[in-house]
Design an enzyme around this catalytic site. Sequence first.
Site, mmCIF file in Angstrom:
data_model
loop_
_atom_site.group_PDB
_atom_site.id
_atom_site.type_symbol
_atom_site.label_atom_id
_atom_site.label_comp_id
_atom_site.label_asym_id
_atom_site.label_seq_id
_atom_site.Cartn_x
_atom_site.Cartn_y
_atom_site.Cartn_z
ATOM 1 N N GLU A 53 0.308 5.304 0.720
ATOM 2 C CA GLU A 53 -0.597 6.360 1.157
ATOM 3 C C GLU A 53 -0.141 7.720 0.641
ATOM 4 O OE1 GLU A 53 -2.019 4.221 5.298
ATOM 5 O OE2 GLU A 53 -0.792 6.017 5.431
ATOM 6 N N CYS A 92 -4.203 0.805 -2.430
ATOM 7 C CA CYS A 92 -4.060 -0.413 -1.633
ATOM 8 C C CYS A 92 -3.000 -1.336 -2.225
ATOM 9 C CB CYS A 92 -5.386 -1.156 -1.575
ATOM 10 S SG CYS A 92 -6.737 -0.235 -0.820
ATOM 11 N N GLU A 140 -3.218 -4.530 -2.797
ATOM 12 C CA GLU A 140 -3.753 -5.462 -3.780
ATOM 13 C C GLU A 140 -3.754 -4.846 -5.181
ATOM 14 O OE1 GLU A 140 -4.896 -4.559 -0.822
ATOM 15 O OE2 GLU A 140 -6.376 -5.982 -0.049
ATOM 16 N N CYS A 151 -10.542 -4.437 0.579
ATOM 17 C CA CYS A 151 -11.676 -3.522 0.441
ATOM 18 C C CYS A 151 -12.483 -3.889 -0.812
ATOM 19 C CB CYS A 151 -11.184 -2.069 0.362
ATOM 20 S SG CYS A 151 -10.386 -1.623 -1.192
ATOM 21 N N ASN A 177 0.834 -1.195 0.000
ATOM 22 C CA ASN A 177 0.000 0.000 0.000
ATOM 23 C C ASN A 177 0.875 1.253 0.000
ATOM 24 O OD1 ASN A 177 0.558 -0.795 2.793
ATOM 25 N ND2 ASN A 177 -0.911 0.748 3.453
#
Length: 157
Positions: free
Chosen positions: A64, A73, A75, A112, A62
């Site tokens: 940010e 993210c 993934e 998510c 991830n």
Amino acid sequence: MTNKEIRISYIEYNGIDELKTDDQELVKAAIAATATAYAPYSNFHVGAAVRFEDGEVVQGSNQENAAYPSGICAERTTLFYASASRPGKPMAALAIAACQGGKLIEEPVTPCGACRQVMAQYQLKSGMPMRILLVGAHKIWEFAKVEDLLPLMFDSI
């Protein structure tokens, strides 16, 4: 009217030692990828690793950003990188792990909704089920295909 029901099943392992060797390697790659996360705001370091049908593994984490919607993210980082760097190569499995305070989180981390949809898209593109391994400190959940995490996934285009 007809009442319908959706059921999913998954396997729960009591630790990495119960996994097949190639899945152990994939989980270890996902855990290692947590170290490359850029998470100064949440301190939630997520790593992911995808294994292609031929056994090759790539990782991501991830990332940010102070403008929160600009982050991404682990993934999606991993799947987008895998697709961009190896176009057309089928993805067979994805492992996801998360650390907080330098330790693997207790419960398996779950993706998510946006990541689940991206996973679904790459599974469709690959033309084969993509197994998902969600990693926690003391258990690992294995899902046979993305639909088990995202029933009624969008695939209408």
